[in-house]
Motif scaffolding. Sequence first.
Motif, PDB file in Angstrom:
ATOM      1  N   ILE A   5      -6.135  -7.635  -8.950  1.00 44.28           N
ATOM      2  CA  ILE A   5      -6.758  -6.335  -9.137  1.00 44.28           C
ATOM      3  C   ILE A   5      -7.816  -6.074  -8.078  1.00 44.28           C
ATOM      4  O   ILE A   5      -8.084  -4.948  -7.717  1.00 44.28           O
ATOM      5  N   GLN A   6      -8.381  -7.115  -7.505  1.00 47.19           N
ATOM      6  CA  GLN A   6      -9.419  -6.936  -6.497  1.00 47.19           C
ATOM      7  C   GLN A   6      -8.851  -6.481  -5.158  1.00 47.19           C
ATOM      8  O   GLN A   6      -9.596  -6.083  -4.289  1.00 47.19           O
ATOM      9  N   ASP A   7      -7.548  -6.522  -4.966  1.00 50.39           N
ATOM     10  CA  ASP A   7      -6.917  -6.101  -3.711  1.00 50.39           C
ATOM     11  C   ASP A   7      -6.398  -4.672  -3.888  1.00 50.39           C
ATOM     12  O   ASP A   7      -5.340  -4.461  -4.459  1.00 50.39           O
ATOM     13  N   PRO A   8      -7.130  -3.658  -3.389  1.00 48.26           N
ATOM     14  CA  PRO A   8      -6.772  -2.272  -3.655  1.00 48.26           C
ATOM     15  C   PRO A   8      -5.741  -1.662  -2.704  1.00 48.26           C
ATOM     16  O   PRO A   8      -5.458  -0.495  -2.816  1.00 48.26           O
ATOM     17  N   SER A   9      -5.194  -2.421  -1.755  1.00 48.25           N
ATOM     18  CA  SER A   9      -4.263  -1.811  -0.804  1.00 48.25           C
ATOM     19  C   SER A   9      -3.030  -1.290  -1.529  1.00 48.25           C
ATOM     20  O   SER A   9      -2.603  -1.808  -2.545  1.00 48.25           O
ATOM     21  N   LYS A  10      -2.457  -0.226  -0.983  1.00 51.43           N
ATOM     22  CA  LYS A  10      -1.387   0.522  -1.635  1.00 51.43           C
ATOM     23  C   LYS A  10      -0.173  -0.340  -1.999  1.00 51.43           C
ATOM     24  O   LYS A  10       0.413  -0.165  -3.055  1.00 51.43           O
ATOM     25  N   ASN A  11       0.203  -1.270  -1.155  1.00 50.27           N
ATOM     26  CA  ASN A  11       1.401  -2.075  -1.390  1.00 50.27           C
ATOM     27  C   ASN A  11       1.089  -3.428  -2.014  1.00 50.27           C
ATOM     28  O   ASN A  11       1.946  -4.300  -2.046  1.00 50.27           O
ATOM     29  N   SER A  12      -0.117  -3.605  -2.497  1.00 53.06           N
ATOM     30  CA  SER A  12      -0.506  -4.905  -3.029  1.00 53.06           C
ATOM     31  C   SER A  12       0.121  -5.135  -4.396  1.00 53.06           C
ATOM     32  O   SER A  12       0.493  -4.194  -5.097  1.00 53.06           O
ATOM     33  N   PRO A  13       0.220  -6.385  -4.777  1.00 52.65           N
ATOM     34  CA  PRO A  13       0.725  -6.692  -6.117  1.00 52.65           C
ATOM     35  C   PRO A  13      -0.173  -6.107  -7.206  1.00 52.65           C
ATOM     36  O   PRO A  13       0.303  -5.777  -8.282  1.00 52.65           O
ATOM     37  N   ALA A  14      -1.474  -5.971  -6.936  1.00 50.69           N
ATOM     38  CA  ALA A  14      -2.401  -5.422  -7.934  1.00 50.69           C
ATOM     39  C   ALA A  14      -2.034  -3.991  -8.278  1.00 50.69           C
ATOM     40  O   ALA A  14      -2.029  -3.599  -9.449  1.00 50.69           O
ATOM     41  N   VAL A  15      -1.720  -3.194  -7.260  1.00 49.48           N
ATOM     42  CA  VAL A  15      -1.333  -1.811  -7.494  1.00 49.48           C
ATOM     43  C   VAL A  15      -0.060  -1.772  -8.332  1.00 49.48           C
ATOM     44  O   VAL A  15       0.050  -0.975  -9.278  1.00 49.48           O
ATOM     45  N   LEU A  21       1.404  -1.451 -15.911  1.00 49.99           N
ATOM     46  CA  LEU A  21       0.622  -1.295 -17.148  1.00 49.99           C
ATOM     47  C   LEU A  21       0.601   0.162 -17.599  1.00 49.99           C
ATOM     48  O   LEU A  21       0.804   0.460 -18.781  1.00 49.99           O
ATOM     49  N   ILE A  22       0.349   1.043 -16.655  1.00 50.17           N
ATOM     50  CA  ILE A  22       0.274   2.467 -16.973  1.00 50.17           C
ATOM     51  C   ILE A  22       1.626   2.969 -17.472  1.00 50.17           C
ATOM     52  O   ILE A  22       1.712   3.651 -18.504  1.00 50.17           O
ATOM     53  N   ASP A  23       2.710   2.603 -16.767  1.00 46.41           N
ATOM     54  CA  ASP A  23       4.046   3.024 -17.185  1.00 46.41           C
ATOM     55  C   ASP A  23       4.399   2.485 -18.574  1.00 46.41           C
ATOM     56  O   ASP A  23       4.992   3.180 -19.392  1.00 46.41           O
ATOM     57  N   ARG A  24       4.020   1.272 -18.820  1.00 46.69           N
ATOM     58  CA  ARG A  24       4.418   0.598 -20.063  1.00 46.69           C
ATOM     59  C   ARG A  24       3.638   1.100 -21.276  1.00 46.69           C
ATOM     60  O   ARG A  24       4.200   1.195 -22.368  1.00 46.69           O
ATOM     61  N   TYR A  25       2.345   1.416 -21.120  1.00 47.84           N
ATOM     62  CA  TYR A  25       1.502   1.680 -22.287  1.00 47.84           C
ATOM     63  C   TYR A  25       1.014   3.120 -22.446  1.00 47.84           C
ATOM     64  O   TYR A  25       0.409   3.450 -23.470  1.00 47.84           O
TER      65      TYR A  25
END
Length: 167
Positions: A5-15, A21-25
């Motif tokens: 989550i600390q890596d905000p780049s667009k293609n990062s695993p965090a994104v 999470l957003i899609d699922r919940y």
Amino acid sequence: MTRLIQDPSKNSPAVQVIEDLIDRYTDNLMRGAFSLGFPDTEAEELVQATFVAFIEGYARFQNRSQVLTYLFGILYNKARETRRLHNRHVSIDAAVEAAFDSHFDSEAHWDKPSMESMTEVEKKAQTSAIDRLLQECMEGLSTAMRMAFTLKEVEGVLLMTSARLSI
């Protein structure tokens, strides 16, 4: 996951994790917000605030519950906060509306308020405004005229008495 989550780049695993999470919940949280009585726009804002709080406070999530359970806890807290703020504004709005309505009669005509019907705040505001106006007007008077005005209008001394005092 914290490091992700600390890596905000667009293609990062965090994104990708956040998007998942957003899609699922989102649907579950929207149904929860609707069941709490929030209309569409407020429900969407509540769900958005829930996800923001989850992301900002992810370090506190200790996997002692399911993610959805944790999200619902945040949703309920945000809903409580939203209602508290809404009720505060409604009570202020109602007080302002009541104060405003008290200045009109039953036929919606302006009803000059008497000093008895005024609240203490209204009395102080009116008294303060009158005092300022009197001060401004009295500044243009000579000392003798200012004293005569003060004696007559403020102290209540009759005109003939004040005329005798100035002699």
